[in-house]
Design a protein around this motif. Structure first.
Motif, PDB file in Angstrom:
ATOM      1  N   ASP A  76    -120.815 -51.094  66.122  1.00 48.85           N
ATOM      2  CA  ASP A  76    -121.406 -51.477  67.393  1.00 48.85           C
ATOM      3  C   ASP A  76    -121.268 -52.996  67.602  1.00 48.85           C
ATOM      4  O   ASP A  76    -121.236 -53.767  66.648  1.00 48.85           O
ATOM      5  CB  ASP A  76    -122.888 -51.070  67.331  1.00 48.85           C
ATOM      6  N   GLN A  77    -121.191 -53.396  68.872  1.00 41.87           N
ATOM      7  CA  GLN A  77    -121.013 -54.814  69.158  1.00 41.87           C
ATOM      8  C   GLN A  77    -122.177 -55.653  68.599  1.00 41.87           C
ATOM      9  O   GLN A  77    -121.994 -56.737  68.080  1.00 41.87           O
ATOM     10  CB  GLN A  77    -120.891 -55.024  70.680  1.00 41.87           C
ATOM     11  N   ARG A  78    -123.392 -55.081  68.686  1.00 41.75           N
ATOM     12  CA  ARG A  78    -124.549 -55.822  68.180  1.00 41.75           C
ATOM     13  C   ARG A  78    -124.493 -55.933  66.669  1.00 41.75           C
ATOM     14  O   ARG A  78    -124.883 -56.946  66.098  1.00 41.75           O
ATOM     15  CB  ARG A  78    -125.854 -55.146  68.615  1.00 41.75           C
ATOM     16  N   THR A  79    -123.997 -54.887  66.028  1.00 37.64           N
ATOM     17  CA  THR A  79    -123.869 -54.923  64.570  1.00 37.64           C
ATOM     18  C   THR A  79    -122.872 -56.006  64.160  1.00 37.64           C
ATOM     19  O   THR A  79    -123.063 -56.701  63.170  1.00 37.64           O
ATOM     20  CB  THR A  79    -123.420 -53.548  64.038  1.00 37.64           C
ATOM     21  N   ARG A  80    -121.820 -56.138  64.949  1.00 34.29           N
ATOM     22  CA  ARG A  80    -120.847 -57.200  64.660  1.00 34.29           C
ATOM     23  C   ARG A  80    -121.480 -58.579  64.781  1.00 34.29           C
ATOM     24  O   ARG A  80    -121.262 -59.459  63.959  1.00 34.29           O
ATOM     25  CB  ARG A  80    -119.680 -57.143  65.640  1.00 34.29           C
ATOM     26  N   LEU A  81    -122.266 -58.729  65.831  1.00 37.21           N
ATOM     27  CA  LEU A  81    -122.949 -60.017  66.025  1.00 37.21           C
ATOM     28  C   LEU A  81    -123.881 -60.276  64.855  1.00 37.21           C
ATOM     29  O   LEU A  81    -123.943 -61.394  64.318  1.00 37.21           O
ATOM     30  CB  LEU A  81    -123.728 -59.989  67.347  1.00 37.21           C
ATOM     31  N   LEU A  82    -124.603 -59.237  64.444  1.00 36.89           N
ATOM     32  CA  LEU A  82    -125.503 -59.367  63.301  1.00 36.89           C
ATOM     33  C   LEU A  82    -124.727 -59.794  62.065  1.00 36.89           C
ATOM     34  O   LEU A  82    -125.132 -60.706  61.334  1.00 36.89           O
ATOM     35  CB  LEU A  82    -126.198 -58.028  63.038  1.00 36.89           C
ATOM     36  N   ARG A 123    -125.653 -52.115  56.818  1.00 35.09           N
ATOM     37  CA  ARG A 123    -125.916 -51.779  55.420  1.00 35.09           C
ATOM     38  C   ARG A 123    -125.145 -50.509  55.026  1.00 35.09           C
ATOM     39  O   ARG A 123    -124.454 -50.478  54.003  1.00 35.09           O
ATOM     40  CB  ARG A 123    -127.415 -51.569  55.229  1.00 35.09           C
ATOM     41  N   ASP A 124    -125.249 -49.476  55.860  1.00 35.85           N
ATOM     42  CA  ASP A 124    -124.549 -48.216  55.575  1.00 35.85           C
ATOM     43  C   ASP A 124    -123.049 -48.446  55.506  1.00 35.85           C
ATOM     44  O   ASP A 124    -122.365 -47.912  54.638  1.00 35.85           O
ATOM     45  CB  ASP A 124    -124.845 -47.172  56.660  1.00 35.85           C
ATOM     46  N   HIS A 125    -122.568 -49.228  56.457  1.00 34.81           N
ATOM     47  CA  HIS A 125    -121.136 -49.477  56.491  1.00 34.81           C
ATOM     48  C   HIS A 125    -120.665 -50.136  55.197  1.00 34.81           C
ATOM     49  O   HIS A 125    -119.679 -49.704  54.591  1.00 34.81           O
ATOM     50  CB  HIS A 125    -120.798 -50.358  57.693  1.00 34.81           C
ATOM     51  N   TYR A 126    -121.389 -51.154  54.766  1.00 37.81           N
ATOM     52  CA  TYR A 126    -121.019 -51.834  53.521  1.00 37.81           C
ATOM     53  C   TYR A 126    -121.069 -50.866  52.344  1.00 37.81           C
ATOM     54  O   TYR A 126    -120.246 -50.924  51.436  1.00 37.81           O
ATOM     55  CB  TYR A 126    -121.961 -53.012  53.245  1.00 37.81           C
ATOM     56  N   ASP A 127    -122.062 -49.993  52.357  1.00 34.84           N
ATOM     57  CA  ASP A 127    -122.234 -49.103  51.213  1.00 34.84           C
ATOM     58  C   ASP A 127    -121.194 -47.983  51.195  1.00 34.84           C
ATOM     59  O   ASP A 127    -120.598 -47.706  50.155  1.00 34.84           O
ATOM     60  CB  ASP A 127    -123.644 -48.506  51.215  1.00 34.84           C
ATOM     61  N   THR A 128    -120.983 -47.339  52.361  1.00 34.42           N
ATOM     62  CA  THR A 128    -120.089 -46.178  52.337  1.00 34.42           C
ATOM     63  C   THR A 128    -118.627 -46.597  52.276  1.00 34.42           C
ATOM     64  O   THR A 128    -117.819 -45.947  51.629  1.00 34.42           O
ATOM     65  CB  THR A 128    -120.306 -45.278  53.567  1.00 34.42           C
ATOM     66  N   ASP A 129    -118.288 -47.701  52.928  1.00 41.39           N
ATOM     67  CA  ASP A 129    -116.890 -48.129  52.906  1.00 41.39           C
ATOM     68  C   ASP A 129    -116.536 -48.840  51.605  1.00 41.39           C
ATOM     69  O   ASP A 129    -115.379 -49.164  51.382  1.00 41.39           O
ATOM     70  CB  ASP A 129    -116.607 -49.073  54.077  1.00 41.39           C
ATOM     71  N   GLY A 130    -117.538 -49.089  50.795  1.00 39.09           N
ATOM     72  CA  GLY A 130    -117.257 -49.752  49.534  1.00 39.09           C
ATOM     73  C   GLY A 130    -116.815 -51.180  49.732  1.00 39.09           C
ATOM     74  O   GLY A 130    -115.653 -51.532  49.540  1.00 39.09           O
ATOM     75  N   HIS A 131    -117.758 -52.008  50.142  1.00 43.27           N
ATOM     76  CA  HIS A 131    -117.450 -53.433  50.307  1.00 43.27           C
ATOM     77  C   HIS A 131    -117.844 -54.203  49.050  1.00 43.27           C
ATOM     78  O   HIS A 131    -118.592 -53.704  48.210  1.00 43.27           O
ATOM     79  CB  HIS A 131    -118.224 -53.992  51.504  1.00 43.27           C
ATOM     80  N   GLY A 132    -117.343 -55.412  48.958  1.00 41.89           N
ATOM     81  CA  GLY A 132    -117.701 -56.280  47.838  1.00 41.89           C
ATOM     82  C   GLY A 132    -119.019 -56.995  48.064  1.00 41.89           C
ATOM     83  O   GLY A 132    -119.527 -57.680  47.183  1.00 41.89           O
ATOM     84  N   VAL A 133    -119.546 -56.847  49.266  1.00 37.24           N
ATOM     85  CA  VAL A 133    -120.821 -57.494  49.594  1.00 37.24           C
ATOM     86  C   VAL A 133    -121.804 -56.428  50.063  1.00 37.24           C
ATOM     87  O   VAL A 133    -121.427 -55.300  50.352  1.00 37.24           O
ATOM     88  CB  VAL A 133    -120.652 -58.561  50.703  1.00 37.24           C
ATOM     89  N   TRP A 152    -132.417 -54.289  66.504  1.00 36.25           N
ATOM     90  CA  TRP A 152    -131.930 -55.060  65.347  1.00 36.25           C
ATOM     91  C   TRP A 152    -132.062 -54.256  64.064  1.00 36.25           C
ATOM     92  O   TRP A 152    -131.199 -54.306  63.199  1.00 36.25           O
ATOM     93  CB  TRP A 152    -132.677 -56.396  65.241  1.00 36.25           C
ATOM     94  N   ARG A 153    -133.164 -53.507  63.976  1.00 38.13           N
ATOM     95  CA  ARG A 153    -133.322 -52.667  62.780  1.00 38.13           C
ATOM     96  C   ARG A 153    -132.169 -51.682  62.664  1.00 38.13           C
ATOM     97  O   ARG A 153    -131.629 -51.455  61.575  1.00 38.13           O
ATOM     98  CB  ARG A 153    -134.640 -51.899  62.850  1.00 38.13           C
ATOM     99  N   ARG A 154    -131.818 -51.084  63.811  1.00 36.90           N
ATOM    100  CA  ARG A 154    -130.709 -50.130  63.797  1.00 36.90           C
ATOM    101  C   ARG A 154    -129.410 -50.815  63.380  1.00 36.90           C
ATOM    102  O   ARG A 154    -128.643 -50.279  62.592  1.00 36.90           O
ATOM    103  CB  ARG A 154    -130.541 -49.494  65.182  1.00 36.90           C
ATOM    104  N   ALA A 155    -129.207 -52.020  63.921  1.00 41.63           N
ATOM    105  CA  ALA A 155    -127.984 -52.761  63.573  1.00 41.63           C
ATOM    106  C   ALA A 155    -127.950 -53.058  62.070  1.00 41.63           C
ATOM    107  O   ALA A 155    -126.898 -52.923  61.427  1.00 41.63           O
ATOM    108  CB  ALA A 155    -127.920 -54.058  64.378  1.00 41.63           C
TER     109      ALA A 155
END
Lengths: 180, 250, 180
Positions: free
Chosen positions: C2-8, C44-54, C36-39
């Protein structure tokens, strides 16, 4: 993402400057330069296709993760980097002397503190907490400092009379009381 | 006591076989005391105070801590409790208050703090395994960050300042105003008639200290403005005064 | 995303410290706290499921992007990032006492530790880990200390409630008796 790509992301994130390809080698001695190139490509693609707020940028012969320019304005407006600054204890001491003895010259401040205080005075003046109120009649006509309305505003005081009473400092350089 | 409770002491005492302790190992007398209690496997609720007091004294002597006030104070306290324990108790008429009670309370309180310290150390270690963003962009021309300071800090600063003020030496200062303007006029009159003259000529015969200081301030001020130049031909000779680049005949 | 998630993501990335929910508001006045909570959840989910280094971590009543612990060793070996300074055992003792008893004065700290603690208090104050929160009503009106958000940040704690409860500690303390 590949495990190496994750490591790359973590490293680029933690590094204080762009990292060159040959600097990445330390991270994983088994990976070749080609492996790192592939990892950089994967990370870049991932950021681009998934629509991230950050991107991989090639800068000064190295790679760095930066926020996308489109968000720069919003972030700058928020000015998160500006954590409130605390005054040093030296600055607070000088401010305390001026608050209670104003108008007061630099020589007197330095005599009380026993250290030169020019730098601190300049800083407090730049911050708008003190100002020059005039010159003393004494030899060399030194500048005299007073506190500003901003100083009161910072402390939430109506006026100088609201400062806690500290007779000793206000009256004179009295010797410390005889104490145990 | 559980193992966790003692982990701080155990970690620091290392191999209990060779009881080697160093000053830095203990953050205070309570820490040392806990260490001894642990080493002797003593029930904290029933401390054999005579034995522990002797050992405490021995250790602070060995470590050269017997000059540190805080350790000495604890040693004195232990000796006092030891003496109180030896006093005969008077029947059952009065409830007997265990003289060790206060010490045990403090030890337990301190022990709890040590446990929290262990926890905090672990938390700090976990945090250190994760890095924050390293890159710090060059700051754009932003206004300076907001200031955070409170009246308490100012008052605290006042207290520090008061503590700094040395015993005051009161000098009685008699005002003897300098006549800088008069001296300046004299210098200008001399400059008008002569391109160069000596410092002594400026002063005239038998000058007072006020005359000398007035003349000096006047000369320095005129030199600063460029109306005259000061030079000294050789060390320790009177300096001479010449018209400066900015000199204009009045 | 989402655009807001990107901004976050861009904002969390740009900020040098954890950002609280109410600080995010400046980024987009139209977004509610729930937005903001949703973002945050999405990122957080994106980092976790996609397997990020952060990952997104909750620290000091705010949110921060940090590298995953699994990469600590490699990043440390590469030595381009500085590790936080370790605190001495004495400093941690004072911090522990303040954390649990705040606001608390110097006398009480010294009573618990059994040693004078002025130097350690000054050091912790200079480091910004504790601050003066006011004065006690007691004799001499001593200064009272509390911990700062930087304390939580330094230890990676979400908030003070993350500290272990005293009942959970091996040594149970009775509540402080009312006594001299």
């Amino acid at each position: 993402m590949d495990q190496r790509t994750r490591l790359l992301e973590a490293a680029l994130f933690a590094a204080p400057r762009p990292l060159a390809l040959d600097e990445l080698r330390v991270l994983d001695p088994e990976a070749t330069e080609a492996d790192w190139r592939r990892a950089i490509e994967e990370l870049r693609d991932h950021y681009d296709t998934d629509g991230h707020g950050v991107e991989v940028v090639e800068i000064a012969d190295g790679y760095q993760i930066l926020t996308r320019a489109v968000f720069a304005e919003a972030i700058e407006r928020a000015a998160f980097a500006a954590r409130p600054v605390k005054l040093s204890s030296a600055a607070l001491e000088v401010l305390a002397i001026i608050a209670y003895r104003q108008p007061v010259g630099r020589a007197e401040i330095e005599e009380i503190r026993g250290v030169s205080s020019g730098g601190v005075l300049r800083l407090l003046q730049e911050r708008g907490l003190i100002e020059v109120a005039g010159r003393s009649e004494g030899l060399g006509r030194p500048l005299l400092y007073t506190t500003t309305p901003l100083f009161l505003e910072h402390l939430g005081l109506g006026n100088l009379a609201d400062l806690p009473r500290t007779e000793e400092l206000a009256v004179a350089l009295r010797p410390p009381q005889t104490e145990s | 006591m559980t193992g966790a409770a003692w982990s701080a002491g155990a970690a620091r005492s290392g191999d209990d076989g060779g009881f080697v302790v160093t000053l830095e190992r203990f953050s205070g007398p309570l820490d040392l005391l806990l260490h001894l209690i642990h080493r002797e496997e003593i029930d904290i609720w029933d401390i054999p105070i005579a034995r522990i007091a002797d050992q405490f004294l021995q250790v602070i002597r060995d470590l050269g801590l017997d000059e540190a006030a805080e350790y000495l104070e604890m040693a004195a306290r232990l000796v006092r409790i030891k003496a109180q324990m030896l006093l005969p108790r008077r029947g059952d008429e009065e409830p007997w208050e265990d003289p060790r009670h206060e010490l045990v309370r403090r030890l337990l309180e301190y022990q709890q703090i040590r446990e929290v310290v262990d926890w905090l150390e672990r938390a700090a270690r976990r945090r250190a395994e994760r890095y924050g963003r390293g890159f710090v962009p060059a700051a754009p021309d932003l206004p300076p960050p907001p200031l955070a300071f409170a009246i308490e800090e100012l008052v605290e600063a006042v207290e520090r300042v008061l503590a700094m003020i040395p015993d005051s030496v009161i000098h009685r200062v008699l005002a003897r105003p300098l006549d800088v303007e008069g001296a300046t006029r004299r210098v200008l009159v001399l400059l008008e008639s002569r391109e160069s003259f000596g410092w002594r000529e400026l002063l005239g015969p038998a000058p007072s200290i006020t005359d000398i200081l007035s003349a000096l301030v006047a000369v320095l001020e005129l030199a600063r403005r460029g109306a005259l130049k000061l030079s000294q031909p050789r060390p320790f000779t009177p300096f001479s005064i010449d018209r400066g680049p900015a000199y204009q005949a009045a």
